[in-house]
Design a protein around this motif. Structure first.
Motif, mmCIF file in Angstrom:
data_model
loop_
_atom_site.group_PDB
_atom_site.id
_atom_site.type_symbol
_atom_site.label_atom_id
_atom_site.label_comp_id
_atom_site.label_asym_id
_atom_site.label_seq_id
_atom_site.Cartn_x
_atom_site.Cartn_y
_atom_site.Cartn_z
ATOM 1 N N UNK A 1 0.683 -1.166 0.094
ATOM 2 C CA UNK A 1 0.082 -0.007 0.099
ATOM 3 C C UNK A 1 0.921 1.163 -0.053
ATOM 4 N N UNK A 2 1.922 1.129 0.574
ATOM 5 C CA UNK A 2 3.079 2.462 0.484
ATOM 6 C C UNK A 2 3.163 2.726 -0.877
ATOM 7 N N UNK A 3 3.935 1.548 -1.325
ATOM 8 C CA UNK A 3 4.449 1.571 -2.778
ATOM 9 C C UNK A 3 3.201 2.451 -3.850
ATOM 10 N N UNK A 4 1.910 1.947 -3.332
ATOM 11 C CA UNK A 4 0.833 2.461 -4.225
ATOM 12 C C UNK A 4 0.571 3.972 -3.895
ATOM 13 N N UNK A 5 0.495 4.041 -2.464
ATOM 14 C CA UNK A 5 0.003 5.614 -2.227
ATOM 15 C C UNK A 5 1.077 6.616 -2.433
ATOM 16 N N UNK A 6 2.757 6.650 -2.036
ATOM 17 C CA UNK A 6 3.382 7.564 -1.961
ATOM 18 C C UNK A 6 3.394 8.226 -3.695
ATOM 19 N N UNK A 7 3.510 7.212 -4.635
ATOM 20 C CA UNK A 7 3.391 8.036 -6.198
ATOM 21 C C UNK A 7 2.072 8.892 -6.155
ATOM 22 N N UNK A 8 1.046 8.468 -5.614
ATOM 23 C CA UNK A 8 -0.274 9.436 -5.813
ATOM 24 C C UNK A 8 -0.053 10.612 -4.897
ATOM 25 N N UNK A 9 0.459 10.552 -3.673
ATOM 26 C CA UNK A 9 0.539 11.684 -2.963
ATOM 27 C C UNK A 9 1.583 12.527 -3.641
ATOM 28 N N UNK A 10 2.782 12.260 -3.875
ATOM 29 C CA UNK A 10 3.891 12.953 -4.660
ATOM 30 C C UNK A 10 3.380 13.425 -6.133
#
Length: 419
Positions: A296-305
């Motif tokens: 989920x971190x690998x999924x969420x961080x690109x969305x956030x950035x």
């Protein structure tokens, strides 16, 4: 028959895109920590919130998606064109620190969980490695490839659905707490409800959803917006929000049925949640939970950035797009790099994930009601949306969301004043 089912399943999966990714990214490591705390502190009594947040998320994200499709522009561009600049800059001022702190908390959470699985490697090494991998992928891979990777990473969320079935459950009690809301009128319970609302209905997701839909329309070129496109979008958004809320339900259920009964009622970080599960539910459960955090971190961080960089690019007129090469959109990619590095640096600056989440919640809580009001206004503006304005149901759900988020913001301020 099985061949027909597989064909239909493939067709359905193909229609999924920005909505699925947006919904899945909402269950980031920070969100997992919030849901784990809800279950650990109050057992099963907050399970009903997943039924409340699903239609509200679907309505708001559906509006954002429709705005992106109809205008072929991100939400920031629409704000810039039709609303005052001070309002736009205020949204940016509140959003940027929150998104950066969210990135930092997620990187720290992923590093801590990876360190639990491989304790011989220090946390900071994992944090640096994760940041470097994300940077490389975002800069070097095309939009289509990144979208495909993110779609497959959504499968990591299914791990959380497995976990509760690995321990004994009272399904009658679970059904009762899911269908009949439990309310406790005390500071702690109200604080966790505010936390759940702030975690599930986050402003950065509004910007990401609209921009991704707009980018998708730009790729299609000269496609007239019709009911088929809007129908596929609705299916995509509803599927993503449903997945997000199902996962939230099962994380609360896991913590509520495993940690709460034995008196583990305080969870500060996502690695604490994973660590607490190991002696109670077994090594496999703990590993599944930890793997889900990394996915989920690998999924969420690109969305956030990405959402932050799109907001900047749309505000200042930069070339932007994950389908562009680095040389074609230097400011866009540099802003992504900076947000990742600043997020990473929070760990070395001694900023705790809990403080980062607190400041994030404050910023999101203050901006969400204003943004939802603007999104409702845009969605009903015929000059912008033409014949694709909000339906009556969208408006009703949007207004309920606005009222709830306003109450949550007031509650958040009250909690801060009361300490």
């Amino acid at each position: 028959m099985s061949g027909g089912f597989i064909t239909k399943a493939k067709k359905f999966f193909k229609t999924l895109g920005p909505g699925l990714i947006t919904g899945a990214s909402d269950d980031d490591p920070s969100g997992i920590a919030t849901y784990s705390q809800a279950g650990a502190q109050f057992g099963l009594t907050t399970l009903w919130t997943s039924l409340l947040t699903f239609p509200l998320m679907a309505a708001v994200q559906g509006m954002c998606a429709r705005i992106g499709i109809v205008t072929s522009q991100g939400l920031t561009v629409t704000l810039k064109k039709h609303y005052s600049k001070p309002l736009l800059y205020t949204m940016l001022l509140f959003s940027f620190p929150a998104i950066t702190l969210n990135i930092g908390a997620d990187i720290q959470g992923m590093g801590a969980v990876a360190n639990m699985v491989f304790p011989q490697v220090p946390v900071f090494v994992f944090c640096i490695s994760i940041t470097a991998i994300l940077m490389f992928v975002i800069i070097n891979f095309s939009y289509e490839k990144i979208a495909r990777i993110l779609k497959w990473l959504c499968l990591s969320l299914l791990l959380y659905i497995i976990v509760p079935f690995m321990v004994k459950q009272d399904w009658g009690l679970i059904a009762k707490h899911t269908l009949i809301p439990t309310l406790e009128f005390n500071k702690e319970f109200l604080a966790i409800i505010v936390g759940i609302l702030g975690t599930t209905i986050s402003p950065y997701l509004f910007f990401w959803q609209a921009t991704m839909e707009a980018e998708g329309m730009q790729h299609k070129k000269k496609v007239v917006v019709n009911n088929v496109i809007l129908g596929e979008m609705k299916m995509d958004v509803n599927s993503g929000m449903l997945l997000s809320n199902v996962v939230m339900f099962f994380i609360i259920l896991t913590a509520g049925s495993v940690l709460f009964p034995v008196g583990i009622t305080h969870i500060d970080t996502v690695d604490q949640a994973a660590k607490a599960l190991e002696p109670l539910a077994g090594k496999l459960t703990y590993l599944i939970f930890a793997t889900g955090v990394l996915g989920t971190g690998l999924l969420a961080i690109p969305v956030l950035a990405g959402s932050q960089s799109y907001m900047l690019a749309e505000t200042f007129g930069w070339q932007a797009g994950l389908d562009k090469k680095f040389a074609e959109a230097k400011p866009f990619y540099i802003s992504i790099i900076i947000s990742l590095i600043v997020g990473l640096s929070l760990d070395f600056m001694g900023v705790s994930p809990i403080k980062a989440l607190l400041y994030t919640a404050i910023s999101y809580g203050l901006t969400a009601p204003v943004l939802i009001a603007i999104i409702l206004h845009i969605g009903n503006n015929q000059e912008i949306m033409g014949k694709h304005t909000n339906s009556k149901l969208s408006n009703i759900l949007g207004i309920i969301t606005l009222l709830l988020m306003t109450v949550a913001a007031v509650g958040l301020i009250w909690f801060l004043i009361k300490g």
